[in-house]
Design a protein around this motif. Structure first.
Motif, mmCIF file in Angstrom:
data_model
loop_
_atom_site.group_PDB
_atom_site.id
_atom_site.type_symbol
_atom_site.label_atom_id
_atom_site.label_comp_id
_atom_site.label_asym_id
_atom_site.label_seq_id
_atom_site.Cartn_x
_atom_site.Cartn_y
_atom_site.Cartn_z
ATOM 1 N N GLN A 113 16.624 6.667 -5.600
ATOM 2 C CA GLN A 113 15.178 7.641 -6.351
ATOM 3 C C GLN A 113 14.100 6.359 -7.074
ATOM 4 O O GLN A 113 13.814 5.858 -8.391
ATOM 5 C CB GLN A 113 15.200 8.599 -7.435
ATOM 6 C CG GLN A 113 16.378 9.629 -7.562
ATOM 7 C CD GLN A 113 16.518 10.165 -8.509
ATOM 8 O OE1 GLN A 113 15.291 10.701 -8.975
ATOM 9 N NE2 GLN A 113 17.991 10.795 -8.349
ATOM 10 N N GLN A 114 13.006 5.841 -6.426
ATOM 11 C CA GLN A 114 11.819 5.091 -6.317
ATOM 12 C C GLN A 114 11.123 6.693 -7.408
ATOM 13 O O GLN A 114 10.484 7.500 -7.003
ATOM 14 C CB GLN A 114 10.836 5.110 -4.973
ATOM 15 C CG GLN A 114 12.006 4.466 -4.195
ATOM 16 C CD GLN A 114 12.806 3.478 -4.230
ATOM 17 O OE1 GLN A 114 12.077 2.132 -5.491
ATOM 18 N NE2 GLN A 114 14.174 2.953 -3.675
ATOM 19 N N GLU A 115 10.167 5.257 -8.194
ATOM 20 C CA GLU A 115 8.886 5.917 -8.655
ATOM 21 C C GLU A 115 7.948 6.657 -8.419
ATOM 22 O O GLU A 115 7.615 7.736 -8.796
ATOM 23 C CB GLU A 115 8.898 4.723 -9.707
ATOM 24 C CG GLU A 115 7.606 4.854 -10.886
ATOM 25 C CD GLU A 115 7.555 3.881 -11.550
ATOM 26 O OE1 GLU A 115 5.994 3.425 -11.964
ATOM 27 O OE2 GLU A 115 7.963 3.161 -11.710
ATOM 28 N N GLY A 116 7.888 6.010 -7.273
ATOM 29 C CA GLY A 116 6.337 6.826 -6.457
ATOM 30 C C GLY A 116 6.991 8.146 -5.217
ATOM 31 O O GLY A 116 6.029 9.500 -5.896
ATOM 32 N N GLU A 117 8.262 7.984 -5.548
ATOM 33 C CA GLU A 117 8.881 9.260 -4.604
ATOM 34 C C GLU A 117 8.653 10.620 -6.169
ATOM 35 O O GLU A 117 7.983 11.918 -5.900
ATOM 36 C CB GLU A 117 9.725 9.319 -4.417
ATOM 37 C CG GLU A 117 10.203 8.174 -3.194
ATOM 38 C CD GLU A 117 11.933 7.730 -2.643
ATOM 39 O OE1 GLU A 117 11.827 8.532 -1.323
ATOM 40 O OE2 GLU A 117 12.861 8.120 -3.604
ATOM 41 N N LEU A 118 9.384 10.297 -7.084
ATOM 42 C CA LEU A 118 9.465 11.185 -8.142
ATOM 43 C C LEU A 118 7.871 11.477 -9.026
ATOM 44 O O LEU A 118 7.952 12.765 -9.476
ATOM 45 C CB LEU A 118 10.543 10.278 -9.917
ATOM 46 C CG LEU A 118 11.685 10.153 -9.135
ATOM 47 C CD1 LEU A 118 12.086 8.431 -10.310
ATOM 48 C CD2 LEU A 118 12.387 11.211 -8.440
#
Length: 146
Positions: A113-118
Motif C-alpha cells: 500500500q503506497q502513500e499515493g494510492e491511499l
C-alpha cells in the motif's frame, strides 16, 4: 513534396475523449491508483479489466477497450475528486460502495500500500460521499478476495 512526406509520419489526430460517465470515472480512478506508484503492472491491468467486466457486464475485449479509454482519460484527467463526485452524482449507494471495493482491490493487488494510492482512495471516498468506516469495510472485503 517534403511536407507531404513528413505528414505521412505524423500521427493522425487523436479522436476526442468521451465525456466520462460513472463507469469511465471509476475506470480512470482505478488506472490512477494503479499508476500512482509509477509501476503499472500487467497484473494490475488484468485486474482492472476483470473489475470492469464484473461491474459492467463486459466481455474481456470490451473491458480492455474501456480500460484503454480510461487510461487516456486518466492522462488528460481532472482531479481525483472530480471523478469521485461524478460517481456520487450518477450512482446509488450500492454502486459507490462497489467502486470503493474496486479501488481497494487495485491498491492491494501488488501486496503493498503506497502513500499515493491511499491518498487517491481517500480523496475518491470523500468525493463519493462515503464514510471512513465504509472504506475500512471495503478494504476488508478486498482483502478477502485476495
Amino acid at each position: 513534396m517534403l511536407k507531404k512526406f513528413f505528414q505521412a509520419f505524423r500521427p493522425a489526430e487523436a479522436a476526442p475523449l468521451p465525456d466520462p460517465d460513472a463507469e469511465l470515472a471509476l475506470g480512470a480512478l482505478l488506472v490512477r491508483v494503479a499508476k500512482s506508484d509509477r509501476d503499472y503492472q500487467l497484473e494490475e491491468i488484468s485486474l482492472i479489466d476483470r473489475i470492469l467486466a464484473r461491474l459492467y457486464q463486459h466481455n474481456a475485449v470490451e473491458a480492455a477497450k474501456v480500460r484503454a479509454t480510461c487510461e487516456k482519460l486518466h492522462a488528460a484527467a481532472p482531479e481525483t475528486d472530480t471523478f469521485g463526485r461524478l460517481i456520487r452524482e450518477t450512482t446509488g449507494l450500492e454502486e459507490r460502495l462497489a467502486a470503493l471495493d474496486a479501488l481497494w482491490e487495485v491498491v492491494l493487488a501488488d501486496g503493498q500500500q503506497q502513500e499515493g494510492e491511499l491518498k487517491i482512495v481517500e480523496e475518491a471516498r470523500i468525493a463519493m460521499g462515503l464514510s471512513f468506516k465504509d472504506s475500512q469495510q471495503a478494504r476488508e472485503r478486498a482483502m478477502e478476495k485476495l
